[in-house]
Design a protein around this motif. Structure first.
Motif, PDB file in Angstrom:
ATOM      1  N   ALA A 160       0.834  -1.203   0.000  1.00 43.77           N
ATOM      2  CA  ALA A 160       0.000   0.000   0.000  1.00 43.77           C
ATOM      3  C   ALA A 160       0.870   1.255   0.000  1.00 43.77           C
ATOM      4  N   ALA A 161       1.933   1.225   0.783  1.00 42.64           N
ATOM      5  CA  ALA A 161       2.844   2.379   0.826  1.00 42.64           C
ATOM      6  C   ALA A 161       3.533   2.569  -0.519  1.00 42.64           C
ATOM      7  N   ARG A 162       3.925   1.477  -1.161  1.00 43.61           N
ATOM      8  CA  ARG A 162       4.566   1.574  -2.476  1.00 43.61           C
ATOM      9  C   ARG A 162       3.578   2.071  -3.521  1.00 43.61           C
ATOM     10  N   GLU A 163       2.326   1.639  -3.419  1.00 38.27           N
ATOM     11  CA  GLU A 163       1.308   2.116  -4.354  1.00 38.27           C
ATOM     12  C   GLU A 163       1.167   3.627  -4.251  1.00 38.27           C
ATOM     13  N   VAL A 164       1.081   4.136  -3.026  1.00 37.51           N
ATOM     14  CA  VAL A 164       0.964   5.584  -2.828  1.00 37.51           C
ATOM     15  C   VAL A 164       2.193   6.304  -3.374  1.00 37.51           C
ATOM     16  N   SER A 165       3.375   5.737  -3.103  1.00 36.76           N
ATOM     17  CA  SER A 165       4.610   6.349  -3.591  1.00 36.76           C
ATOM     18  C   SER A 165       4.626   6.418  -5.123  1.00 36.76           C
ATOM     19  N   TYR A 166       4.226   5.328  -5.759  1.00 35.52           N
ATOM     20  CA  TYR A 166       4.182   5.316  -7.227  1.00 35.52           C
ATOM     21  C   TYR A 166       3.181   6.341  -7.754  1.00 35.52           C
ATOM     22  N   LEU A 167       2.011   6.425  -7.120  1.00 43.77           N
ATOM     23  CA  LEU A 167       1.005   7.373  -7.577  1.00 43.77           C
ATOM     24  C   LEU A 167       1.490   8.811  -7.414  1.00 43.77           C
ATOM     25  N   GLU A 168       2.177   9.091  -6.317  1.00 44.21           N
ATOM     26  CA  GLU A 168       2.708  10.439  -6.112  1.00 44.21           C
ATOM     27  C   GLU A 168       3.768  10.766  -7.167  1.00 44.21           C
ATOM     28  N   ARG A 169       4.604   9.786  -7.471  1.00 44.01           N
ATOM     29  CA  ARG A 169       5.624  10.007  -8.507  1.00 44.01           C
ATOM     30  C   ARG A 169       4.988  10.168  -9.881  1.00 44.01           C
ATOM     31  N   LEU A 170       3.964   9.357 -10.165  1.00 50.10           N
ATOM     32  CA  LEU A 170       3.247   9.508 -11.440  1.00 50.10           C
ATOM     33  C   LEU A 170       2.613  10.891 -11.542  1.00 50.10           C
ATOM     34  N   GLN A 171       2.050  11.357 -10.441  1.00 49.40           N
ATOM     35  CA  GLN A 171       1.433  12.682 -10.445  1.00 49.40           C
ATOM     36  C   GLN A 171       2.470  13.762 -10.733  1.00 49.40           C
ATOM     37  N   THR A 172       3.645  13.619 -10.132  1.00 44.03           N
ATOM     38  CA  THR A 172       4.727  14.571 -10.411  1.00 44.03           C
ATOM     39  C   THR A 172       5.110  14.536 -11.887  1.00 44.03           C
ATOM     40  N   ASP A 173       5.226  13.329 -12.454  1.00 46.24           N
ATOM     41  CA  ASP A 173       5.555  13.192 -13.873  1.00 46.24           C
ATOM     42  C   ASP A 173       4.492  13.837 -14.752  1.00 46.24           C
ATOM     43  N   ILE A 174       3.226  13.555 -14.467  1.00 47.59           N
ATOM     44  CA  ILE A 174       2.139  14.058 -15.297  1.00 47.59           C
ATOM     45  C   ILE A 174       2.088  15.579 -15.242  1.00 47.59           C
ATOM     46  N   ARG A 175       2.310  16.144 -14.070  1.00 43.55           N
ATOM     47  CA  ARG A 175       2.267  17.604 -13.951  1.00 43.55           C
ATOM     48  C   ARG A 175       3.440  18.251 -14.680  1.00 43.55           C
ATOM     49  N   ALA A 176       4.589  17.577 -14.679  1.00 46.42           N
ATOM     50  CA  ALA A 176       5.711  18.059 -15.499  1.00 46.42           C
ATOM     51  C   ALA A 176       5.357  17.967 -16.984  1.00 46.42           C
ATOM     52  N   ASP A 177       4.675  16.875 -17.367  1.00 44.95           N
ATOM     53  CA  ASP A 177       4.231  16.727 -18.760  1.00 44.95           C
ATOM     54  C   ASP A 177       3.298  17.871 -19.158  1.00 44.95           C
ATOM     55  N   ILE A 178       2.374  18.212 -18.270  1.00 41.59           N
ATOM     56  CA  ILE A 178       1.411  19.267 -18.575  1.00 41.59           C
ATOM     57  C   ILE A 178       2.138  20.582 -18.836  1.00 41.59           C
ATOM     58  N   ARG A 179       3.124  20.902 -17.983  1.00 43.91           N
ATOM     59  CA  ARG A 179       3.878  22.139 -18.201  1.00 43.91           C
ATOM     60  C   ARG A 179       4.626  22.100 -19.532  1.00 43.91           C
ATOM     61  N   ALA A 180       5.251  20.944 -19.823  1.00 48.98           N
ATOM     62  CA  ALA A 180       6.013  20.821 -21.067  1.00 48.98           C
ATOM     63  C   ALA A 180       5.089  20.891 -22.290  1.00 48.98           C
ATOM     64  N   LEU A 181       3.936  20.243 -22.207  1.00 45.17           N
ATOM     65  CA  LEU A 181       2.998  20.242 -23.333  1.00 45.17           C
ATOM     66  C   LEU A 181       2.433  21.642 -23.585  1.00 45.17           C
ATOM     67  N   ARG A 182       2.088  22.336 -22.503  1.00 41.33           N
ATOM     68  CA  ARG A 182       1.579  23.701 -22.659  1.00 41.33           C
ATOM     69  C   ARG A 182       2.642  24.614 -23.267  1.00 41.33           C
ATOM     70  N   PHE A 183       3.868  24.446 -22.797  1.00 41.18           N
ATOM     71  CA  PHE A 183       4.961  25.263 -23.309  1.00 41.18           C
ATOM     72  C   PHE A 183       5.160  25.017 -24.808  1.00 41.18           C
ATOM     73  N   SER A 184       5.204  23.753 -25.209  1.00 38.77           N
ATOM     74  CA  SER A 184       5.409  23.429 -26.622  1.00 38.77           C
ATOM     75  C   SER A 184       4.231  23.888 -27.466  1.00 38.77           C
ATOM     76  N   SER A 185       3.027  23.802 -26.917  1.00 42.84           N
ATOM     77  CA  SER A 185       1.857  24.286 -27.643  1.00 42.84           C
ATOM     78  C   SER A 185       1.950  25.790 -27.870  1.00 42.84           C
ATOM     79  N   SER A 186       2.397  26.511 -26.842  1.00 44.58           N
ATOM     80  CA  SER A 186       2.575  27.957 -26.981  1.00 44.58           C
ATOM     81  C   SER A 186       3.610  28.283 -28.047  1.00 44.58           C
TER      82      SER A 186
END
Length: 280
Positions: free
Chosen positions: A49-75
């Motif tokens: 359960a702790a590893r699941e939460v850790s993975y989800l938090e890391r995935l969330q960090t990755d996705i939010r970095a993706d969003i910034r990168a995608l918005r930047f490239s779109s601009s």
């Protein structure tokens, strides 16, 4: 016979002497083993359960970095679209007399692309280690698969099929349009500004390439340079077509990236809901 049973050592002797006592000892041992197994499973479940939460938090960090990168490239794709339209207007206006430095920079940047950098470390680790099994929400896993499949098809293949080919042909054509020294100056930037420009960090990302250009050396193009560039643009048989291709792909890239931003935002929201449901 009774003497032999009395002399039998240990458990066998006790069993031969009293089967009720032996069964009691078996029951105690069995319960102990079951308790130990249950404890091990409980510890493993907490660790998973702790590893699941850790993975989800890391995935969330990755996705939010993706969003910034995608918005930047779109601009930047929209910036490129505006630049190509301006160059196209100069191309067809025989009375146009653009500022020489602006002309050089615009013709140069009409072919420049800024593809987003997608964070795949966490998803690759989940797949390579088999830890995808730790994510219990099947709907979340389906959304993850859809998102990363879109990234593979619409970023990697799109870049290979479209933008890279358009950019390659456009810049090859620029060798006949802009003199080498002017091209070198147009493509030179302050390294620290360029690092900020390419970063996905919200506190470091620049709003457009205009800020980076302020760190570039002076182009120092002359009126004669501008007239020569315009003449070459208008007489090169393939330049207009390559410019229009660059314009077209800039438009499509902006639309594509906007769609991926929506997919990333949706996945981010689902991960946030799952973390909240898990008490994080």
């Amino acid at each position: 016979m009774s003497d032999q049973r009395a002399r039998a050592p240990g458990f066998l002797g006790r069993f031969l002497g009293s089967w009720e006592l032996a069964l009691g000892e078996i029951a105690i041992v069995s319960v102990g083993v079951l308790i130990a197994l249950w404890a091990d499973q409980a510890i493993q479940a907490r660790q998973d359960a702790a590893r699941e939460v850790s993975y989800l938090e890391r995935l969330q960090t990755d996705i939010r970095a993706d969003i910034r990168a995608l918005r930047f490239s779109s601009s930047q794709a929209r910036n490129r679209l505006a630049i190509t339209k301006q160059v196209d207007a100069w191309l067809h206006d025989m009375d146009a007399r653009p500022d020489p430095d602006t002309l050089v920079m615009s013709v140069h940047f009409a072919g420049v692309t800024f593809s987003p950098t997608i964070s795949k470390f966490t998803i690759e680790e989940l797949k390579s280690t088999g830890d995808l099994r730790l994510l219990s929400n099947q709907a979340l896993k389906r959304h993850m698969a859809d998102y990363y499949n879109q990234i593979g098809l619409q970023i990697d293949q799109w870049t290979t099929w479209g933008d890279e080919g358009v950019t390659e042909t456009y810049f090859r054509e620029l060798a006949f349009i802009i003199d080498p020294e002017l091209r070198l100056r147009a493509g030179t930037f302050d390294p620290m500004l360029m690092r900020r420009f390419m970063s996905a960090s919200p506190e470091e990302t620049l709003s457009s390439f205009a800020e980076v250009r302020r760190g570039a050396p002076e182009i120092a193009a002359t009126r004669a340079d501008a007239d020569r560039i315009l003449s070459r643009m208008r007489t090169r048989p393939n330049f207009e077509g390559y410019l229009r291709d660059s314009m077209y792909w800039a438009h499509l890239s902006a639309q594509l990236l906007d769609g991926l931003v929506l997919a990333a935002e949706e996945l981010d929201a689902i991960i946030a809901e799952e973390l909240e449901a898990l008490g994080r």
